[in-house]
Design a protein around this motif. Structure first.
Motif, PDB file in Angstrom:
ATOM      1  N   LEU A 142      31.754  41.361  32.926  1.00  0.00           N
ATOM      2  CA  LEU A 142      32.252  42.706  33.223  1.00  0.00           C
ATOM      3  C   LEU A 142      33.404  42.656  34.225  1.00  0.00           C
ATOM      4  N   MET A 143      33.270  41.827  35.250  1.00  0.00           N
ATOM      5  CA  MET A 143      34.317  41.692  36.253  1.00  0.00           C
ATOM      6  C   MET A 143      35.607  41.157  35.614  1.00  0.00           C
ATOM      7  N   ASP A 144      35.466  40.113  34.824  1.00  0.00           N
ATOM      8  CA  ASP A 144      36.652  39.527  34.203  1.00  0.00           C
ATOM      9  C   ASP A 144      37.291  40.466  33.184  1.00  0.00           C
ATOM     10  N   LEU A 145      36.464  41.158  32.415  1.00  0.00           N
ATOM     11  CA  LEU A 145      37.019  42.113  31.460  1.00  0.00           C
ATOM     12  C   LEU A 145      37.756  43.243  32.174  1.00  0.00           C
ATOM     13  N   ARG A 146      37.242  43.677  33.330  1.00  0.00           N
ATOM     14  CA  ARG A 146      37.941  44.729  34.089  1.00  0.00           C
ATOM     15  C   ARG A 146      39.282  44.209  34.573  1.00  0.00           C
ATOM     16  N   ILE A 147      39.321  42.974  35.032  1.00  0.00           N
ATOM     17  CA  ILE A 147      40.574  42.373  35.488  1.00  0.00           C
ATOM     18  C   ILE A 147      41.561  42.269  34.325  1.00  0.00           C
ATOM     19  N   LEU A 148      41.028  42.043  33.126  1.00  0.00           N
ATOM     20  CA  LEU A 148      41.883  41.924  31.940  1.00  0.00           C
ATOM     21  C   LEU A 148      42.285  43.283  31.360  1.00  0.00           C
TER      22      LEU A 148
END
Length: 152
Positions: A44-50
């Motif tokens: 979730l964190m990485d997808l938000r950053i992306l």
């Protein structure tokens, strides 16, 4: 090194873990729960950053998930160490286990680079590369961990 791993297997706590009908399955379940929480928060964190979940403020969302990921990593570290201790000699000799440990170190280093760079640049650029690398590394850790049970 073999003596060290054999010694770990003979610790009173480890012998108790081996002898208990309930303890090992409970620790295994807690390990799975910790991994689930870790990977969910990382994804979730990485997808938000992306760029996903744009309606959520990135800084607050990532900060919450970072704390969740760190707590889950702590749980996975403790439970994983206990699971390892039961068959330390065997696991330490398995290339897939060693690959999993190397992937965890790389994922941790990637995380430290990301935290160090946080706030230095807007979304995109290095943050995007680190987020994609994080997704690949942590997913690889999961797969390597699952293969441990099937390649021994």
């Amino acid at each position: 090194m073999d003596g060290l791993f054999a010694g770990i297997e003979q610790l009173a706590l480890v012998r108790g873990l081996k002898a208990s009908f309930v303890a090992y399955p409970v620790i295994n379940a807690l390990h799975i729960m910790s991994i689930g929480a870790l990977l969910t928060s990382v994804w979730l964190m990485d997808l938000r950053i992306l760029g996903a979940f744009r309606s959520l403020p990135q800084a607050a969302f990532v900060a919450l998930l970072r704390r969740t990921a760190l707590s889950a990593f702590g749980g996975a570290l403790v439970t994983g160490s206990l699971l390892f201790s039961v068959r330390a000699s065997e696991y330490a000799a398995m290339p897939i286990f060693l690959a999993k440990m190397a992937l965890i170190v790389l994922a941790g280093a990637n995380f430290l680079v990301f935290v160090r760079r946080a706030g230095e640049e807007p979304a995109g650029g290095v943050a995007t590369v680190l987020a994609v690398l994080s997704l690949v590394l942590w997913t690889s850790v999961l797969f390597a961990g699952r293969f441990i049970g099937f390649l021994n």
